[in-house]
Design a protein around this motif. Structure first.
Motif, PDB file in Angstrom:
ATOM      1  N   GLU A  51       0.844  -1.192   0.000  1.00 59.31           N
ATOM      2  CA  GLU A  51       0.000   0.000   0.000  1.00 59.31           C
ATOM      3  C   GLU A  51       0.877   1.239   0.000  1.00 59.31           C
ATOM      4  O   GLU A  51       1.744   1.400   0.847  1.00 59.31           O
ATOM      5  N   LYS A  52       0.661   2.113  -0.982  1.00 60.58           N
ATOM      6  CA  LYS A  52       1.446   3.345  -1.113  1.00 60.58           C
ATOM      7  C   LYS A  52       0.741   4.530  -0.478  1.00 60.58           C
ATOM      8  O   LYS A  52       1.379   5.403   0.074  1.00 60.58           O
ATOM      9  N   CYS A  53      -0.592   4.574  -0.597  1.00 62.63           N
ATOM     10  CA  CYS A  53      -1.330   5.711  -0.046  1.00 62.63           C
ATOM     11  C   CYS A  53      -2.819   5.427  -0.111  1.00 62.63           C
ATOM     12  O   CYS A  53      -3.250   4.467  -0.745  1.00 62.63           O
ATOM     13  N   THR A  54      -3.586   6.265   0.554  1.00 63.47           N
ATOM     14  CA  THR A  54      -5.042   6.204   0.483  1.00 63.47           C
ATOM     15  C   THR A  54      -5.564   7.623   0.262  1.00 63.47           C
ATOM     16  O   THR A  54      -4.929   8.592   0.672  1.00 63.47           O
ATOM     17  N   LEU A  55      -6.700   7.712  -0.377  1.00 60.01           N
ATOM     18  CA  LEU A  55      -7.379   8.996  -0.544  1.00 60.01           C
ATOM     19  C   LEU A  55      -8.732   8.899   0.137  1.00 60.01           C
ATOM     20  O   LEU A  55      -9.516   7.979  -0.152  1.00 60.01           O
ATOM     21  N   ALA A  56      -8.996   9.825   1.020  1.00 65.31           N
ATOM     22  CA  ALA A  56     -10.300   9.897   1.675  1.00 65.31           C
ATOM     23  C   ALA A  56     -11.288  10.535   0.710  1.00 65.31           C
ATOM     24  O   ALA A  56     -10.970  11.516   0.039  1.00 65.31           O
ATOM     25  N   ILE A  57     -12.475   9.971   0.629  1.00 64.91           N
ATOM     26  CA  ILE A  57     -13.514  10.545  -0.228  1.00 64.91           C
ATOM     27  C   ILE A  57     -13.937  11.876   0.396  1.00 64.91           C
ATOM     28  O   ILE A  57     -14.277  11.932   1.577  1.00 64.91           O
ATOM     29  N   PRO A  58     -13.890  12.961  -0.384  1.00 62.23           N
ATOM     30  CA  PRO A  58     -14.233  14.282   0.173  1.00 62.23           C
ATOM     31  C   PRO A  58     -15.732  14.450   0.391  1.00 62.23           C
ATOM     32  O   PRO A  58     -16.534  13.701  -0.163  1.00 62.23           O
ATOM     33  N   ALA A  59     -16.089  15.445   1.173  1.00 62.91           N
ATOM     34  CA  ALA A  59     -17.496  15.737   1.435  1.00 62.91           C
ATOM     35  C   ALA A  59     -18.220  16.136   0.149  1.00 62.91           C
ATOM     36  O   ALA A  59     -19.391  15.809  -0.036  1.00 62.91           O
ATOM     37  N   THR A  60     -17.548  16.844  -0.743  1.00 60.69           N
ATOM     38  CA  THR A  60     -18.162  17.234  -2.026  1.00 60.69           C
ATOM     39  C   THR A  60     -17.288  16.741  -3.178  1.00 60.69           C
ATOM     40  O   THR A  60     -17.597  15.735  -3.788  1.00 60.69           O
ATOM     41  N   SER A  61     -16.210  17.460  -3.499  1.00 69.59           N
ATOM     42  CA  SER A  61     -15.325  17.042  -4.583  1.00 69.59           C
ATOM     43  C   SER A  61     -13.910  17.544  -4.319  1.00 69.59           C
ATOM     44  O   SER A  61     -13.718  18.504  -3.570  1.00 69.59           O
ATOM     45  N   GLN A  62     -12.946  16.881  -4.958  1.00 71.02           N
ATOM     46  CA  GLN A  62     -11.554  17.285  -4.780  1.00 71.02           C
ATOM     47  C   GLN A  62     -10.695  16.688  -5.890  1.00 71.02           C
ATOM     48  O   GLN A  62     -10.938  15.580  -6.356  1.00 71.02           O
ATOM     49  N   ILE A  63      -9.683  17.458  -6.303  1.00 72.16           N
ATOM     50  CA  ILE A  63      -8.673  16.994  -7.253  1.00 72.16           C
ATOM     51  C   ILE A  63      -7.416  16.669  -6.465  1.00 72.16           C
ATOM     52  O   ILE A  63      -6.976  17.460  -5.628  1.00 72.16           O
ATOM     53  N   PHE A  64      -6.826  15.512  -6.744  1.00 74.71           N
ATOM     54  CA  PHE A  64      -5.572  15.096  -6.121  1.00 74.71           C
ATOM     55  C   PHE A  64      -4.520  15.007  -7.222  1.00 74.71           C
ATOM     56  O   PHE A  64      -4.514  14.047  -7.994  1.00 74.71           O
ATOM     57  N   ASN A  65      -3.660  16.018  -7.319  1.00 72.99           N
ATOM     58  CA  ASN A  65      -2.586  16.046  -8.303  1.00 72.99           C
ATOM     59  C   ASN A  65      -1.354  15.420  -7.664  1.00 72.99           C
ATOM     60  O   ASN A  65      -0.690  16.040  -6.845  1.00 72.99           O
ATOM     61  N   PHE A  66      -1.041  14.182  -8.034  1.00 73.35           N
ATOM     62  CA  PHE A  66       0.058  13.459  -7.412  1.00 73.35           C
ATOM     63  C   PHE A  66       1.422  14.091  -7.691  1.00 73.35           C
ATOM     64  O   PHE A  66       2.384  13.815  -6.998  1.00 73.35           O
ATOM     65  N   GLY A  67       1.512  14.945  -8.703  1.00 72.29           N
ATOM     66  CA  GLY A  67       2.769  15.613  -9.015  1.00 72.29           C
ATOM     67  C   GLY A  67       3.076  16.788  -8.095  1.00 72.29           C
ATOM     68  O   GLY A  67       4.206  17.258  -8.036  1.00 72.29           O
ATOM     69  N   ALA A  68       2.087  17.260  -7.347  1.00 67.61           N
ATOM     70  CA  ALA A  68       2.286  18.385  -6.432  1.00 67.61           C
ATOM     71  C   ALA A  68       3.084  17.926  -5.213  1.00 67.61           C
ATOM     72  O   ALA A  68       2.895  16.819  -4.714  1.00 67.61           O
ATOM     73  N   SER A  69       3.955  18.779  -4.731  1.00 64.57           N
ATOM     74  CA  SER A  69       4.834  18.405  -3.622  1.00 64.57           C
ATOM     75  C   SER A  69       4.091  18.212  -2.303  1.00 64.57           C
ATOM     76  O   SER A  69       4.597  17.559  -1.409  1.00 64.57           O
ATOM     77  N   ASN A  70       2.891  18.744  -2.177  1.00 61.65           N
ATOM     78  CA  ASN A  70       2.156  18.624  -0.913  1.00 61.65           C
ATOM     79  C   ASN A  70       1.177  17.449  -0.905  1.00 61.65           C
ATOM     80  O   ASN A  70       0.378  17.325   0.007  1.00 61.65           O
ATOM     81  N   GLN A  71       1.225  16.584  -1.901  1.00 64.75           N
ATOM     82  CA  GLN A  71       0.310  15.446  -1.957  1.00 64.75           C
ATOM     83  C   GLN A  71       0.888  14.225  -1.258  1.00 64.75           C
ATOM     84  O   GLN A  71       2.087  13.958  -1.329  1.00 64.75           O
ATOM     85  N   TYR A  72       0.023  13.486  -0.622  1.00 65.12           N
ATOM     86  CA  TYR A  72       0.390  12.266   0.088  1.00 65.12           C
ATOM     87  C   TYR A  72       0.753  11.148  -0.896  1.00 65.12           C
ATOM     88  O   TYR A  72       1.716  10.424  -0.707  1.00 65.12           O
TER      89      TYR A  72
END
Length: 178
Positions: A51-72
């Protein structure tokens, strides 16, 4: 011993460490708080099944850009995924590019999925990103309670493995009707 000077030095050091800790916290990767999320999670594994990571389902919507330095989650590091306790009608979109682009070009791929059961639970049964290439729009993924809304695999990826190429995920949770 000069008592006021010692107190002043101690206060200065405490302030320095406090500011340093605050600054470090601001640049640390965003780790999903799974324990407090009532909407479920997407788990991602690498080619070795770790397992490398998990993403929590947001309350409404969200973009997860894995290239950004602040992403899990790290860019181009995940190969398989599984869903845990995700509400029905949640949209999950996987993209090769960091901008989450729907461009149907030769050098792009994307998959748009929607859960169809309340809750959608795969119980650790993973699916690879590359397996999604066999799916067509409107098709229900067997035994996964998930429908493919749209899919595109550009000609550049026709013979290439799609695993460890995921760069962006968009998630939109269906909102209850009041």
């Amino acid at each position: 011993m000069n008592y006021p000077r010692t107190v002043l030095t101690t206060c200065a050091w405490m302030m320095f460490f406090g500011v340093s800790s605050f600054a470090a916290a601001q640049t640390a990767p965003i780790k999903q708080d799974d324990a407090r999320n009532p909407y479920g999670r997407i788990h991602f594994n690498n080619d070795k099944g770790e397992e490398k990571c998990t993403l929590a389902i947001p309350a409404t919507s969200q973009i997860f850009n894995f290239g950004a330095s602040n992403q899990y989650c790290e860019n181009n590091m995940v190969s398989t995924f599984w869903l845990e306790n995700i509400p029905s009608a949640t949209l999950i979109q996987f993209y090769e590019n960091e901008s989450c682009s729907d461009a149907k070009t030769d050098d792009n791929f994307f998959f748009k999925l929607k859960t169809v059961k309340q809750p959608t639970e795969w119980s650790s049964a993973t699916m690879s990103i590359d397996e999604l290439r066999r799916s067509s729009a409107g098709e229900l993924i067997p035994k996964k309670n998930t429908r493919v809304e749209d899919a595109h695999v550009g000609s550049y990826f026709a013979t290439r493995n799609l695993n460890e190429r995921l760069s962006c995920v968009y998630i939109e949770r269906s909102q209850p009707v009041n």
